[in-house]
Design an enzyme around this catalytic site. Structure first.
Site, mmCIF file in Angstrom:
data_model
loop_
_atom_site.group_PDB
_atom_site.id
_atom_site.type_symbol
_atom_site.label_atom_id
_atom_site.label_comp_id
_atom_site.label_asym_id
_atom_site.label_seq_id
_atom_site.Cartn_x
_atom_site.Cartn_y
_atom_site.Cartn_z
ATOM 1 C CG HIS A 10 -1.862 1.124 1.318
ATOM 2 N ND1 HIS A 10 -1.902 1.989 2.390
ATOM 3 C CD2 HIS A 10 -2.818 1.540 0.449
ATOM 4 C CE1 HIS A 10 -2.856 2.883 2.181
ATOM 5 N NE2 HIS A 10 -3.427 2.634 1.016
ATOM 6 C CG HIS A 52 -3.009 9.682 0.243
ATOM 7 N ND1 HIS A 52 -3.739 10.482 1.106
ATOM 8 C CD2 HIS A 52 -3.731 8.548 0.101
ATOM 9 C CE1 HIS A 52 -4.840 9.849 1.464
ATOM 10 N NE2 HIS A 52 -4.865 8.673 0.862
#
Ligand code: G3P
Ligand code: MG
Length: 246
Positions: A10, A52
């Site tokens: 991730h 992100h």
């Protein structure tokens, strides 16, 4: 049907290296992951990069919105220092740099299109046009996902033959209809919001399910027992027993 792994690193391997960096992708590979997930945004000059948040503040030594920075500004930032001294000097990678590394490592990648506000179609369009021009033809393609439906629709247009993952945090009533509309290959869900029955409902659409973000072995074993195909994890090495099928 798309071949899926049990473990996907991730944001690279976010517990072990700064997220969405080349060091993170290398860490995931070193820990045995064969797939990584990264988040893709555009700079002000429309270059796809890995990041992100809408702001650079949390994951770099800079501040302000990503969408207001040109690539040259972003490349001045240190994306490793906040994480640890061993990563000082790590840069924010472009999507092109990340794809090149993933290819050289023999890995597969899930590109999560994470548009800044108002840039959904532009982000998916620019990022996937570039990715298609760089990814070797005939090689198993990236899996493209997004929480943003407009981004998925654009992905379907720009990369019609690349698989789409329909990303869910809180499920919308029309999730199945939306997944059908973009001809999603997979459904990606928040492990903390789901249970065996909800996974069964997703699976009933004929699609494999991937669950994020699972960082302990017992939790991973539990969701896999619900017929989840694989999990996104910040720590591939913790879930290493599952890579061997255990
Ligand atoms: O793509 C799975 C997962 O990364 C979605 O959540 O916020 O970590 O990008 P987030
Ligand atoms: Mg993500």
């Amino acid at each position: 049907m798309i071949e899926l792994p049990r473990i996907i690193g991730h944001r690279g391997a976010a517990k072990h290296a700064p997220e969405n960096t080349l060091a993170g992708i290398k860490a995931a590979a070193a820990q045995g992951a064969t797939w990584v997930e990264v988040d893709v945004k555009l700079t002000s000059d429309r270059i796809p990069i890995l990041m992100h948040d809408d702001l650079v503040d949390r994951t770099t030594n800079g501040n302000g919105p990503v969408a207001e920075k040109a690539l040259a500004d972003v490349k001045q930032l240190d994306a490793g220092r906040w994480f640890g001294a061993a990563f000082i000097g790590e840069q924010v990678p472009t999507l092109a740099e990340a794809l090149d590394l993933v290819w050289r490592l023999g890995m597969r990648i899930n590109l999560e299109i994470k548009p800044c506000p108002g840039r959904a179609e532009e982000t998916a369009g620019v990022a996937l046009t570039l990715a298609r021009s760089l990814w070797p033809e005939g090689a198993p393609p990236p899996l493209v996902s997004s929480f943003d439906f407009a981004a998925l629709e654009m992905a379907r247009t720009v990369a019609p033959d690349w698989p789409i993952g329909y990303l869910i945090d809180r499920r919308r009533p029309d999730w199945a209809e939306q997944a059908d509309r973009v001809r999603a290959a997979t459904i990606h869900v928040n492990a903390r919001r789901e249970d065996e029955a909800s996974i069964k409902a997703y699976r009933a659409t004929g699609r494999p399910v991937l669950a994020y973000t699972v960082n302990s072995l017992p939790a991973a074993r539990e969701v896999l027992s619900w017929s989840v195909a694989g999990v996104f994890t910040d720590t591939p090495q913790t879930l290493a027993p599952l890579m061997a099928g255990g």
